[in-house]
Design a protein around this motif. Sequence first.
Motif, mmCIF file in Angstrom:
data_model
loop_
_atom_site.group_PDB
_atom_site.id
_atom_site.type_symbol
_atom_site.label_atom_id
_atom_site.label_comp_id
_atom_site.label_asym_id
_atom_site.label_seq_id
_atom_site.Cartn_x
_atom_site.Cartn_y
_atom_site.Cartn_z
ATOM 1 N N VAL A 11 0.839 -1.203 0.000
ATOM 2 C CA VAL A 11 0.000 0.000 0.000
ATOM 3 C C VAL A 11 0.873 1.252 0.000
ATOM 4 C CG1 VAL A 11 -1.638 1.343 1.388
ATOM 5 C CG2 VAL A 11 -2.012 -1.100 1.052
ATOM 6 N N ALA A 12 1.889 1.278 0.838
ATOM 7 C CA ALA A 12 2.796 2.431 0.883
ATOM 8 C C ALA A 12 3.517 2.596 -0.455
ATOM 9 C CB ALA A 12 3.801 2.265 2.020
ATOM 10 N N SER A 13 3.936 1.501 -1.065
ATOM 11 C CA SER A 13 4.618 1.564 -2.359
ATOM 12 C C SER A 13 3.692 2.073 -3.446
ATOM 13 C CB SER A 13 5.143 0.181 -2.747
ATOM 14 O OG SER A 13 6.063 -0.264 -1.798
ATOM 15 N N ARG A 14 2.473 1.633 -3.416
ATOM 16 C CA ARG A 14 1.487 2.092 -4.417
ATOM 17 C C ARG A 14 1.246 3.594 -4.284
ATOM 18 N NH1 ARG A 14 -1.341 0.776 -8.922
ATOM 19 N NH2 ARG A 14 -3.474 1.453 -8.823
ATOM 20 N N MET A 15 1.139 4.079 -3.064
ATOM 21 C CA MET A 15 0.928 5.511 -2.854
ATOM 22 C C MET A 15 2.130 6.304 -3.371
ATOM 23 S SD MET A 15 -0.873 5.429 0.898
ATOM 24 C CE MET A 15 -0.504 7.136 1.204
ATOM 25 N N TYR A 16 3.321 5.800 -3.128
ATOM 26 C CA TYR A 16 4.522 6.479 -3.596
ATOM 27 C C TYR A 16 4.564 6.511 -5.122
ATOM 28 C CZ TYR A 16 9.386 7.377 -4.648
ATOM 29 O OH TYR A 16 10.538 7.886 -5.172
ATOM 30 N N PHE A 82 8.793 8.809 1.854
ATOM 31 C CA PHE A 82 8.342 7.438 1.635
ATOM 32 C C PHE A 82 9.278 6.416 2.270
ATOM 33 C CE2 PHE A 82 9.086 3.796 -1.252
ATOM 34 C CZ PHE A 82 7.921 3.103 -1.020
ATOM 35 N N TYR A 83 10.581 6.611 2.131
ATOM 36 C CA TYR A 83 11.558 5.605 2.530
ATOM 37 C C TYR A 83 11.469 5.195 3.997
ATOM 38 C CZ TYR A 83 15.929 3.153 3.118
ATOM 39 O OH TYR A 83 16.870 2.202 3.418
ATOM 40 N N PRO A 84 11.282 6.115 4.939
ATOM 41 C CA PRO A 84 11.186 5.670 6.339
ATOM 42 C C PRO A 84 10.030 4.703 6.594
ATOM 43 C CG PRO A 84 11.574 8.026 6.261
ATOM 44 C CD PRO A 84 11.320 7.579 4.852
ATOM 45 N N TYR A 85 8.923 4.875 5.872
ATOM 46 C CA TYR A 85 7.805 3.942 6.052
ATOM 47 C C TYR A 85 8.190 2.539 5.598
ATOM 48 C CZ TYR A 85 4.864 7.991 6.898
ATOM 49 O OH TYR A 85 4.331 9.135 7.419
ATOM 50 N N ILE A 86 8.836 2.452 4.435
ATOM 51 C CA ILE A 86 9.250 1.138 3.937
ATOM 52 C C ILE A 86 10.274 0.516 4.889
ATOM 53 C CG2 ILE A 86 10.537 -0.014 2.082
ATOM 54 C CD1 ILE A 86 7.668 0.586 1.367
ATOM 55 N N ARG A 130 12.582 -4.223 1.728
ATOM 56 C CA ARG A 130 13.259 -2.945 1.928
ATOM 57 C C ARG A 130 13.880 -2.454 0.629
ATOM 58 N NH1 ARG A 130 17.283 -4.404 5.523
ATOM 59 N NH2 ARG A 130 18.117 -2.301 5.370
ATOM 60 N N ILE A 131 14.437 -3.357 -0.145
ATOM 61 C CA ILE A 131 15.047 -2.999 -1.427
ATOM 62 C C ILE A 131 13.981 -2.584 -2.434
ATOM 63 C CG2 ILE A 131 16.352 -3.958 -3.366
ATOM 64 C CD1 ILE A 131 17.832 -5.692 -1.304
ATOM 65 N N LEU A 132 12.770 -3.075 -2.255
ATOM 66 C CA LEU A 132 11.665 -2.759 -3.151
ATOM 67 C C LEU A 132 11.476 -1.251 -3.307
ATOM 68 C CD1 LEU A 132 9.170 -3.792 -4.770
ATOM 69 C CD2 LEU A 132 7.884 -3.584 -2.637
ATOM 70 N N GLY A 133 11.623 -0.509 -2.229
ATOM 71 C CA GLY A 133 11.450 0.943 -2.300
ATOM 72 C C GLY A 133 12.417 1.580 -3.274
#
Length: 175
Positions: A11-16, A82-86, A130-133
């Motif tokens: 979800v966080a990645s999609r928002m980013y 975004f990164y801190p959330y991931i 984590r690398i996904l971000g």
Amino acid sequence: VMMAISPLIFVASRMYMKNIGETYVEIRARLSELNTLTQENIEVNRIVKAFANEEFEIERFDERNKAYRDQVLKAEFLWLRFYPYIEFLGQSMTITTLLFGAIFMMNGTLTPGEYTIFTSLSWVITDPFRILGGLLNDLKRFFASTSKVMELMTIEPSIVNAPDAITKKEPIRGD
């Protein structure tokens, strides 16, 4: 239990991805403008000097450069939000494994060997999340660049041959 957190990462990645796409397109547009202006100034350097127009061209360059810098900063600030959330969600997967594993080990449903295996497994699973971000960031940058290239490849020329144009040239004889 550890995988229950993974949908939050998606979800966080999609928002980013939704927020950053347009920003990278703008970065490419600003960079293109900056490169075009630089190329033009290099090509007509003598004309600019002949008319003593250096200050005007420097101001134009500074404006384009500032617009480019502002877009890059906007993208970087989006990434920094975004990164801190991931990172947090990825680390919480490991912490969840450690906590629940310890509880199961104290209850006797998990041996110390199994606990060690699950702890190691949690690192193997959380690192790709984590690398996904970073990969998503690079992917959006790639798509923005690709769209610019595709735009250039599919552009229709504004100058076209007349219907009665001669398309086959006679060989040049040299006289």
